[in-house]
Design a protein around this motif. Sequence first.
Motif, PDB file in Angstrom:
ATOM      1  N   ALA A 101       0.833  -1.208   0.000  1.00 57.82           N
ATOM      2  CA  ALA A 101       0.000   0.000   0.000  1.00 57.82           C
ATOM      3  C   ALA A 101       0.866   1.256   0.000  1.00 57.82           C
ATOM      4  CB  ALA A 101      -0.929  -0.009   1.214  1.00 57.82           C
ATOM      5  N   LEU A 102       1.954   1.222   0.750  1.00 55.71           N
ATOM      6  CA  LEU A 102       2.847   2.376   0.836  1.00 55.71           C
ATOM      7  C   LEU A 102       3.617   2.609  -0.460  1.00 55.71           C
ATOM      8  CD1 LEU A 102       4.178   1.686   4.422  1.00 55.71           C
ATOM      9  CD2 LEU A 102       3.106   3.824   3.731  1.00 55.71           C
ATOM     10  N   ASN A 103       4.016   1.527  -1.111  1.00 59.86           N
ATOM     11  CA  ASN A 103       4.976   1.638  -2.220  1.00 59.86           C
ATOM     12  C   ASN A 103       4.383   1.458  -3.605  1.00 59.86           C
ATOM     13  OD1 ASN A 103       7.083   1.991  -0.365  1.00 59.86           O
ATOM     14  ND2 ASN A 103       7.332  -0.227  -0.125  1.00 59.86           N
ATOM     15  N   GLU A 104       3.119   1.001  -3.694  1.00 57.93           N
ATOM     16  CA  GLU A 104       2.548   0.714  -5.010  1.00 57.93           C
ATOM     17  C   GLU A 104       1.352   1.633  -5.284  1.00 57.93           C
ATOM     18  OE1 GLU A 104       2.376  -3.490  -5.989  1.00 57.93           O
ATOM     19  OE2 GLU A 104       3.941  -3.918  -4.510  1.00 57.93           O
ATOM     20  N   ILE A 105       0.127   1.140  -5.169  1.00 59.85           N
ATOM     21  CA  ILE A 105      -1.011   1.950  -5.621  1.00 59.85           C
ATOM     22  C   ILE A 105      -1.851   2.527  -4.487  1.00 59.85           C
ATOM     23  CG2 ILE A 105      -1.134   0.707  -7.798  1.00 59.85           C
ATOM     24  CD1 ILE A 105      -3.595  -0.777  -6.683  1.00 59.85           C
ATOM     25  N   GLY A 106      -1.358   2.424  -3.250  1.00 62.88           N
ATOM     26  CA  GLY A 106      -2.062   3.044  -2.136  1.00 62.88           C
ATOM     27  C   GLY A 106      -3.020   2.143  -1.399  1.00 62.88           C
ATOM     28  N   VAL A 107      -3.194   0.906  -1.869  1.00 56.26           N
ATOM     29  CA  VAL A 107      -4.124  -0.017  -1.222  1.00 56.26           C
ATOM     30  C   VAL A 107      -3.638  -1.441  -1.427  1.00 56.26           C
ATOM     31  CG1 VAL A 107      -5.621  -0.267  -3.265  1.00 56.26           C
ATOM     32  CG2 VAL A 107      -6.593  -0.629  -0.980  1.00 56.26           C
ATOM     33  N   ARG A 231      -2.436  13.746   9.249  1.00 60.13           N
ATOM     34  CA  ARG A 231      -2.628  12.572   8.399  1.00 60.13           C
ATOM     35  C   ARG A 231      -1.642  11.472   8.788  1.00 60.13           C
ATOM     36  NH1 ARG A 231      -1.500  13.427   2.177  1.00 60.13           N
ATOM     37  NH2 ARG A 231       0.616  13.325   2.988  1.00 60.13           N
ATOM     38  N   PRO A 232      -2.127  10.262   9.114  1.00 60.08           N
ATOM     39  CA  PRO A 232      -1.210   9.167   9.447  1.00 60.08           C
ATOM     40  C   PRO A 232      -0.464   8.679   8.208  1.00 60.08           C
ATOM     41  CG  PRO A 232      -3.460   8.357   9.337  1.00 60.08           C
ATOM     42  CD  PRO A 232      -3.546   9.855   9.179  1.00 60.08           C
ATOM     43  N   ASP A 233       0.685   8.090   8.435  1.00 60.37           N
ATOM     44  CA  ASP A 233       1.466   7.565   7.315  1.00 60.37           C
ATOM     45  C   ASP A 233       0.789   6.368   6.668  1.00 60.37           C
ATOM     46  OD1 ASP A 233       3.424   9.481   7.722  1.00 60.37           O
ATOM     47  OD2 ASP A 233       4.639   8.179   9.010  1.00 60.37           O
ATOM     48  N   ILE A 234       0.010   5.634   7.456  1.00 65.35           N
ATOM     49  CA  ILE A 234      -0.718   4.472   6.924  1.00 65.35           C
ATOM     50  C   ILE A 234      -1.953   4.238   7.783  1.00 65.35           C
ATOM     51  CG2 ILE A 234       0.527   2.739   8.321  1.00 65.35           C
ATOM     52  CD1 ILE A 234       0.401   0.903   5.782  1.00 65.35           C
ATOM     53  N   LEU A 235      -2.985   3.678   7.158  1.00 65.64           N
ATOM     54  CA  LEU A 235      -4.218   3.289   7.848  1.00 65.64           C
ATOM     55  C   LEU A 235      -4.414   1.791   7.660  1.00 65.64           C
ATOM     56  CD1 LEU A 235      -6.956   3.874   9.256  1.00 65.64           C
ATOM     57  CD2 LEU A 235      -7.892   4.400   6.977  1.00 65.64           C
ATOM     58  N   LEU A 236      -4.559   1.072   8.769  1.00 66.32           N
ATOM     59  CA  LEU A 236      -4.924  -0.338   8.717  1.00 66.32           C
ATOM     60  C   LEU A 236      -6.413  -0.453   9.012  1.00 66.32           C
ATOM     61  CD1 LEU A 236      -1.949  -2.116  10.534  1.00 66.32           C
ATOM     62  CD2 LEU A 236      -2.180  -1.432   8.129  1.00 66.32           C
ATOM     63  N   TYR A 237      -7.110  -1.215   8.173  1.00 70.59           N
ATOM     64  CA  TYR A 237      -8.568  -1.318   8.249  1.00 70.59           C
ATOM     65  C   TYR A 237      -8.965  -2.752   8.548  1.00 70.59           C
ATOM     66  CZ  TYR A 237     -13.428  -1.395   6.545  1.00 70.59           C
ATOM     67  OH  TYR A 237     -14.782  -1.573   6.424  1.00 70.59           O
ATOM     68  N   GLN A 238      -9.600  -2.956   9.695  1.00 69.66           N
ATOM     69  CA  GLN A 238     -10.107  -4.260  10.108  1.00 69.66           C
ATOM     70  C   GLN A 238     -11.550  -4.358   9.636  1.00 69.66           C
ATOM     71  OE1 GLN A 238      -8.387  -6.565  12.361  1.00 69.66           O
ATOM     72  NE2 GLN A 238      -9.926  -7.328  13.767  1.00 69.66           N
ATOM     73  N   ALA A 239     -11.772  -5.098   8.546  1.00 70.23           N
ATOM     74  CA  ALA A 239     -13.078  -5.132   7.878  1.00 70.23           C
ATOM     75  C   ALA A 239     -13.860  -6.366   8.332  1.00 70.23           C
ATOM     76  CB  ALA A 239     -12.879  -5.136   6.360  1.00 70.23           C
ATOM     77  N   GLY A 240     -14.692  -6.193   9.338  1.00 73.42           N
ATOM     78  CA  GLY A 240     -15.398  -7.318   9.925  1.00 73.42           C
ATOM     79  C   GLY A 240     -16.583  -7.791   9.103  1.00 73.42           C
ATOM     80  N   GLY A 274      -5.240  10.853   0.725  1.00 80.78           N
ATOM     81  CA  GLY A 274      -3.900  10.403   0.372  1.00 80.78           C
ATOM     82  C   GLY A 274      -3.254   9.519   1.419  1.00 80.78           C
ATOM     83  N   ILE A 275      -4.056   8.685   2.089  1.00 81.02           N
ATOM     84  CA  ILE A 275      -3.536   7.802   3.135  1.00 81.02           C
ATOM     85  C   ILE A 275      -3.429   6.385   2.570  1.00 81.02           C
ATOM     86  CG2 ILE A 275      -3.822   6.941   5.479  1.00 81.02           C
ATOM     87  CD1 ILE A 275      -5.843   9.236   5.924  1.00 81.02           C
ATOM     88  N   PRO A 276      -2.253   5.800   2.478  1.00 81.66           N
ATOM     89  CA  PRO A 276      -2.154   4.387   2.087  1.00 81.66           C
ATOM     90  C   PRO A 276      -2.957   3.524   3.063  1.00 81.66           C
ATOM     91  CG  PRO A 276       0.008   5.432   2.055  1.00 81.66           C
ATOM     92  CD  PRO A 276      -0.936   6.409   2.723  1.00 81.66           C
ATOM     93  N   ILE A 277      -3.694   2.559   2.537  1.00 84.21           N
ATOM     94  CA  ILE A 277      -4.568   1.736   3.369  1.00 84.21           C
ATOM     95  C   ILE A 277      -4.365   0.263   3.064  1.00 84.21           C
ATOM     96  CG2 ILE A 277      -6.487   2.094   1.732  1.00 84.21           C
ATOM     97  CD1 ILE A 277      -8.417   1.798   4.118  1.00 84.21           C
ATOM     98  N   ALA A 278      -4.213  -0.530   4.112  1.00 82.16           N
ATOM     99  CA  ALA A 278      -4.151  -1.988   3.986  1.00 82.16           C
ATOM    100  C   ALA A 278      -5.261  -2.570   4.845  1.00 82.16           C
ATOM    101  CB  ALA A 278      -2.793  -2.514   4.441  1.00 82.16           C
ATOM    102  N   TRP A 279      -5.977  -3.552   4.296  1.00 85.86           N
ATOM    103  CA  TRP A 279      -7.088  -4.118   5.062  1.00 85.86           C
ATOM    104  C   TRP A 279      -6.845  -5.587   5.377  1.00 85.86           C
ATOM    105  CZ3 TRP A 279      -7.667  -4.254  -0.282  1.00 85.86           C
ATOM    106  CH2 TRP A 279      -8.200  -5.426  -0.831  1.00 85.86           C
ATOM    107  N   VAL A 280      -7.512  -6.024   6.445  1.00 76.11           N
ATOM    108  CA  VAL A 280      -7.514  -7.432   6.839  1.00 76.11           C
ATOM    109  C   VAL A 280      -8.951  -7.883   7.035  1.00 76.11           C
ATOM    110  CG1 VAL A 280      -5.225  -7.508   7.906  1.00 76.11           C
ATOM    111  CG2 VAL A 280      -7.193  -6.756   9.257  1.00 76.11           C
ATOM    112  N   LEU A 281      -9.154  -9.183   7.012  1.00 72.32           N
ATOM    113  CA  LEU A 281     -10.465  -9.767   7.276  1.00 72.32           C
ATOM    114  C   LEU A 281     -10.685  -9.857   8.786  1.00 72.32           C
ATOM    115  CD1 LEU A 281     -10.267 -12.791   4.800  1.00 72.32           C
ATOM    116  CD2 LEU A 281     -10.562 -10.359   4.296  1.00 72.32           C
ATOM    117  N   ALA A 282     -11.916  -9.909   9.203  1.00 70.57           N
ATOM    118  CA  ALA A 282     -12.197 -10.027  10.630  1.00 70.57           C
ATOM    119  C   ALA A 282     -13.591 -10.583  10.837  1.00 70.57           C
ATOM    120  CB  ALA A 282     -12.086  -8.661  11.317  1.00 70.57           C
ATOM    121  N   GLY A 283     -13.749 -11.363  11.896  1.00 72.82           N
ATOM    122  CA  GLY A 283     -15.050 -11.838  12.335  1.00 72.82           C
ATOM    123  C   GLY A 283     -15.802 -12.631  11.274  1.00 72.82           C
ATOM    124  N   GLY A 284     -17.038 -12.962  11.591  1.00 73.64           N
ATOM    125  CA  GLY A 284     -17.899 -13.703  10.673  1.00 73.64           C
ATOM    126  C   GLY A 284     -18.116 -15.124  11.140  1.00 73.64           C
TER     127      GLY A 284
END
Length: 308
Positions: A101-107, A231-240, A274-284
């Motif tokens: 996310a930081l080095n390629e297309i932002g996600v 603005r944070p350097d990166i945002l991690l998103y826990q997508a439940g 303009g915040i790079p974002i990486a997501w993970v799976l969660a719950g379910g």
Amino acid sequence: MKIPIYHDPGFEAPLGEHIMPIRKFALVAAELAKLDGFDLRRPDSVSEEDFLRVHTRDYLRAVQTGQPLALAESQKFPWSPELYASVALTSGGLVAASLAALNEIGVAGALASGFHHACPTHGEGFCTFNGLVVSLEKLRAAGTIRTAAVLDMDLHYGNGTAILAESRDWLFALSIYGNDYWENVPYRDVDIVRHPAGPNHNSVPLPNGADGPQMLEILEASLPRLLDRGRPDILLYQAGADPLRDDPYSPLDLGHDDLFARDRRVFAFAREHGIPIAWVLAGGYTKDTSQVVRVHVNTALAAREIFG
């Protein structure tokens, strides 16, 4: 460019019959492999040193060896010799997704959990090590980032991440949840039990029965908090997936379209600022695992729609 997605068969520790459908990681990967716009990759594992920036050596050894068993199983998973290797890989998946996310297309995405209930000295709630903070600490140690934020939209409050954020003034955690969670116990009714906010972790409960428009209104009002300290350097998103109305733990009135709209808004916010974002799976936890897989695939489709 295609969106980088990280998966490895080793993400799945052998749990036997368990309410946590850990096989969903492979099922989501198989679905995304059929679609355009995604680049499935395999990550490297993180090291002991990476875990020890966040967790105690006694807890690390317990997960590695199974002794003492009560500590090794504090996250409510049955211990096995394969457990440590699997969580070293899942954390490695989030590190790799963050770097992409930081080095390629932002996600980018990692098809594993962020394990947001894990605390420094023990695990909780099907969460062994806190991969969110482990990953961020590794990036900071390398000088790749200075600040970071976590947006947690699992059904359950991210108590482990909040505890870890308290001693890290560079990290801000925002949890928007429908069940509270504390000391390895979930609390379904947020009208009775809800978590207090702290200096660098915010608690935003969704009221019982919240529907899509209400959830999106609360999300929209809460997202600017991620920028309160700049603005944070990166945002991690826990997508439940567990906020889904069919989930046995969910008191919310949210369908697949509502969760897709949630994901789309989160990715749009990151791109707008303009915040790079990486997501993970969660719950379910629905008995029909295809429902869980559908939520997670839709998260990737929302990312593709915004960044594709």
